[in-house]
Design a protein around this motif. Structure first.
Motif, mmCIF file in Angstrom:
data_model
loop_
_atom_site.group_PDB
_atom_site.id
_atom_site.type_symbol
_atom_site.label_atom_id
_atom_site.label_comp_id
_atom_site.label_asym_id
_atom_site.label_seq_id
_atom_site.Cartn_x
_atom_site.Cartn_y
_atom_site.Cartn_z
ATOM 1 N N ARG A 227 -16.980 72.660 46.636
ATOM 2 C CA ARG A 227 -16.849 72.816 48.134
ATOM 3 C C ARG A 227 -15.695 73.882 48.379
ATOM 4 O O ARG A 227 -15.128 74.124 47.659
ATOM 5 C CB ARG A 227 -16.020 71.432 48.536
ATOM 6 N N LYS A 229 -12.678 75.543 49.996
ATOM 7 C CA LYS A 229 -11.308 75.249 50.365
ATOM 8 C C LYS A 229 -11.265 75.446 51.922
ATOM 9 O O LYS A 229 -11.455 76.401 52.398
ATOM 10 C CB LYS A 229 -10.327 75.788 49.531
ATOM 11 N N GLY A 230 -10.875 74.499 52.726
ATOM 12 C CA GLY A 230 -10.753 74.438 53.990
ATOM 13 C C GLY A 230 -9.423 74.837 54.687
ATOM 14 O O GLY A 230 -8.697 75.654 54.016
ATOM 15 N N VAL A 231 -9.075 74.586 55.855
ATOM 16 C CA VAL A 231 -7.860 75.028 56.426
ATOM 17 C C VAL A 231 -6.748 73.984 56.623
ATOM 18 O O VAL A 231 -7.315 72.859 56.832
ATOM 19 C CB VAL A 231 -7.940 75.784 57.695
ATOM 20 N N ILE A 232 -5.581 74.402 56.801
ATOM 21 C CA ILE A 232 -4.625 73.361 56.881
ATOM 22 C C ILE A 232 -4.096 73.502 58.193
ATOM 23 O O ILE A 232 -3.796 74.528 59.041
ATOM 24 C CB ILE A 232 -3.477 73.700 55.910
ATOM 25 N N VAL A 233 -4.130 72.199 59.070
ATOM 26 C CA VAL A 233 -3.856 72.492 60.387
ATOM 27 C C VAL A 233 -2.370 71.990 60.583
ATOM 28 O O VAL A 233 -1.976 71.587 59.772
ATOM 29 C CB VAL A 233 -4.930 71.531 61.377
ATOM 30 N N LEU A 239 -5.668 69.201 64.637
ATOM 31 C CA LEU A 239 -6.743 68.392 63.973
ATOM 32 C C LEU A 239 -7.824 67.892 64.913
ATOM 33 O O LEU A 239 -9.062 68.056 65.015
ATOM 34 C CB LEU A 239 -6.089 67.005 63.262
ATOM 35 N N ALA A 242 -9.829 70.400 66.397
ATOM 36 C CA ALA A 242 -10.931 70.879 65.551
ATOM 37 C C ALA A 242 -11.892 69.820 65.198
ATOM 38 O O ALA A 242 -13.196 70.555 65.082
ATOM 39 C CB ALA A 242 -10.258 71.157 64.131
ATOM 40 N N LEU A 243 -11.816 68.824 65.228
ATOM 41 C CA LEU A 243 -12.780 67.698 65.066
ATOM 42 C C LEU A 243 -13.551 67.595 66.388
ATOM 43 O O LEU A 243 -14.966 67.456 66.198
ATOM 44 C CB LEU A 243 -12.196 66.174 64.855
ATOM 45 N N LYS A 246 -15.902 70.634 66.257
ATOM 46 C CA LYS A 246 -17.028 70.571 65.482
ATOM 47 C C LYS A 246 -18.045 69.484 65.946
ATOM 48 O O LYS A 246 -19.164 69.142 65.159
ATOM 49 C CB LYS A 246 -16.504 70.168 64.000
#
Ligand SMILES: Cc1cc2nc3c(=O)[nH]c(=O)nc-3n(C[C@H](O)[C@H](O)[C@H](O)COP(=O)(O)OP(=O)(O)OC[C@H]3O[C@@H](n4cnc5c(N)ncnc54)[C@H](O)[C@@H]3O)c2cc1C
Ligand SMILES: Nc1ncnc2c1ncn2[C@@H]1O[C@H](COP(=O)(O)O)[C@@H](O)[C@H]1O
Lengths: 250, 315
Positions: A227, A229-233, A239, A242-243, A246
């Motif tokens: 996977r 690596k994503g981002v840290i909000v 958060l 961002a959700l 998406k």
């Protein structure tokens, strides 16, 4: 009174980060810590408790594997098993072979209980106990989180998708252990010394009359897709934004 | 021509969605004709649901009072009796299938491939092992049937189709009485099912108590999500066992997975790797869960979760 037979598989310790060899032929095993499959420690613990409660008088541990599996059998003896049997086999024996080896020992030893893990954490097959029960034409109680004896039968609580299922099985029977069945005891130093004197027999598949030809072959191993690596909000508001962006939350 | 027999899982007259996923896996076998086998006390309703799955060419309905509730020792001899002629016998990788299929394999003297995630050919499959740290390509002999469990998180359910014809069959075989069903405790089922939910919120050891775990349940209800838990949370008694996610719990693939106060041990990650989006809330910036999370938020869950809820309430 009867015997308990416990399957002990030598596997890479569950704390090791398993890596596939770059050429895809296997797993990196050099210098890697090997242990008893965690579910098998639980199986052995349950067997020891059965003996301590007077429901059995002998605990036999058995492994199908390389010579080095004697280390895990010695540990099992140190935990409290009475004797051990190593059935020698090279490579990674498939569950059907393990079941046939255990079945040969069942016919020889006539145990009242066979306890194995619900799965080996290397092949993650979750087959051996069920295969053995079918070969033996006896009941199976898989994924057990509680085993209560009453006379010639056992009442077993099983961890199933729906919740907890309770079944009664006549003995002899095969049990496979879930993690919450018990908490295995620690091995004490004096027990390790004592275990050195306990009997450990070595035999092999041919002696048991078992054809070792595998029915399935692993032709390649590869690492799983990684996977990203994503981002840290920075906070809850970011958060949620961002959700929503998406389309995952309305 | 490959003849694939899919063993249906069902309860209370309803076909389990895992069966539709097995049908998709069966359809990936080259040249496959797919039959679904329903073993039930009555089973007519379940058979009708199976007949309505795209790709199914017929449904075999074996009614027997002993077949419900399902016990592997009772079902396996019936399946073995009805399977001859089949090249493949498939069941789901649920606890139903994991319990049952090896018993069928032994009776058929056939190899079993567990947790099929991809089909590379009629006798070549891919499956995860070592807690998902490796993907094995496995080849089985072609001279006998192949028994397999289908990793439900890897397959989409078959679409609606049919209806296929339903044939009544009976396996004329002695059934054992040595195994008897006593009871099953089902958890509350007014929440989405963990294994099929589009959204899942899971709580870990950090919740600290069963009372605090209610925070996870409330959050999940707020976003119409199923509730999950780490092994540590289940072992500590914060959540029931059927909610455990991971190598030894449920392997799931929701659109959205939110891990709250879960460190991200490899055995847990195994269960969520196929989730579309992973969100992690953890106060430790070094927690391994952040390695796999698409969105991470470092901080105290007891502050963050209520904050998210009020943000959602406000919008
Ligand atoms: C054979 C075997 C099989 C296993 N199978 C599974 C399985 O199927 N599923 C599974 O989950 N585990 C499984 N495990 C256990 C696994 O190894 C871990 O022990 C377990 O997942 C840890 O659970 P946890 O993340 O909830 O707890 P911990 O590892 O203790 O993590 C708690 C996390 O919470 C964070 N935290 C604490 N307080 C707060 C706060 N106030 N706010 C925010 N964050 C906070 C901490 O930083 C920490 O990262 C298995 C283990 C073995 C040996
Ligand atoms: N080679 C082996 N030797 C001894 N026991 C085994 C062996 N393989 C499997 N078992 C037992 O069967 C259980 C399930 O293994 P598996 O079917 O490989 O997932 C293990 O937890 C062991 O108790």
């Amino acid at each position: 009174m009867g015997k308990v037979l416990v399957g002990i598989k030598r596997v890479i310790d569950y704390n090791v980060r398993v890596r596939v060899r770059p050429d895809g032929t296997g797993i990196v095993t050099d210098g890697v810590k090997m242990s008893i499959n965690p579910f098998d420690e639980i199986a052995l613990e349950e067997a020891l408790r059965l003996r301590e409660r007077g429901a059995a008088d002998e605990v036999i541990v058995a492994s199908l594997g390389p010579d080095d599996a004697q280390q895990q059998l010695r540990t099992a003896l140190a935990m409290g098993a009475d004797r051990a049997i190593l059935v020698r086999a090279d490579g990674a024996p498939e569950p059907m072979l393990a079941a046939r080896a255990l079945f040969a020992l069942v016919q020889r030893e006539q145990p009242t209980f066979v306890i194995v893990g619900k799965q080996a954490i290397d092949d993650d097959a979750s087959q051996t106990g069920q295969l053995l029960a079918a070969l033996w034409d006896r009941p199976q109680a898989t994924f057990a989180s509680k085993i209560e004896l009453s006379g010639a039968s056992a009442r077993v609580t099983r961890e199933v998708d729906a919740g907890l299922e309770v079944i009664d099985v006549d003995l002899p029977a095969v049990f496979t252990t879930d993690l919450r069945l018990n908490e295995p005891r620690y091995v004490k130093l004096p027990d390790i010394m004592k275990a050195k004197k306990k009997p450990l027999d070595v035999t092999d598949l041919a002696t048991l009359g078992i054809d070792a030809t595998p029915r399935q072959r692993v032709v390649r191993l590869e690492p799983p897709a990684q996977r990203q690596k994503g981002v840290i909000v920075k906070d809850a508001a970011e958060l949620v934004a961002a959700l929503k962006q998406k389309g995952l939350l309305a | 021509m490959n003849q694939v027999l899919v063993v249906a899982e069902h309860s209370a007259g309803r076909l389990n969605p895992a069966t539709a996923k097995c049908v998709s896996c069966a359809a990936a076998i080259p040249d496959a004709t797919i039959a679904v086998l329903v073993l039930a006390a009555d089973g007519a309703a379940v058979a009708a649901q199976a007949a309505a799955l795209n790709g199914v060419s017929r449904v075999l309905l074996a009614s027997h009072p002993a077949s419900e509730p399902a016990l592997a020792a009772v079902l396996a001899p019936q399946i073995a009796k009805l399977a001859p002629g089949c090249s493949h016998v498939f069941g789901p990788s649920t606890t139903f299938g994991r319990d049952l299929m090896p018993r069928v394999a032994a009776l058929l003297d056939a190899p079993q491939v567990s947790d099929v995630m991809a089909v590379d050919g009629a006798h070549r499959f891919r499956r995860p092992c070592y807690a998902g740290n490796a993907i094995a390509t496995v080849e089985v002999d072609a001279d006998r049937p192949v028994v397999a469990t289908v990793r439900v998180a890897s397959w989409q359910p078959a679409a609606a189709g049919g209806p296929a014809p339903v044939e009544r069959v009976s396996a004329d075989v002695a059934l054992p009485a040595h195994t008897r069903f006593v009871s099953v405790s089902a958890g509350r089922n007014d929440r989405p099912d963990l294994q099929t939910a589009a959204r899942v919120v899971s709580g870990g050891r950090a919740l600290g108590s069963a009372e605090n775990f209610a925070l996870i349940q409330r959050f999940a209800d707020r976003i119409a999500a199923a509730v999950g838990a780490s092994r540590a949370a289940v072992d500590a008694g914060y959540a029931p066992n059927e909610l455990q996610v991971g190598q030894t719990g449920k392997i799931i693939a929701p659109e959205l997975y939110i891990a709250v106060g879960i460190s991200g041990a490899i055995q847990h990650i195994t269960g969520i790797k196929d989730a579309r989006t992973i969100v992690a809330i953890n106060k430790d910036p070094e927690a391994p869960i952040f390695e796999v999370a698409d969105l991470g938020l470092v901080g105290d869950l007891f502050r963050i979760v209520p904050e998210i809820e009020s943000l959602l309430a406000a919008s």
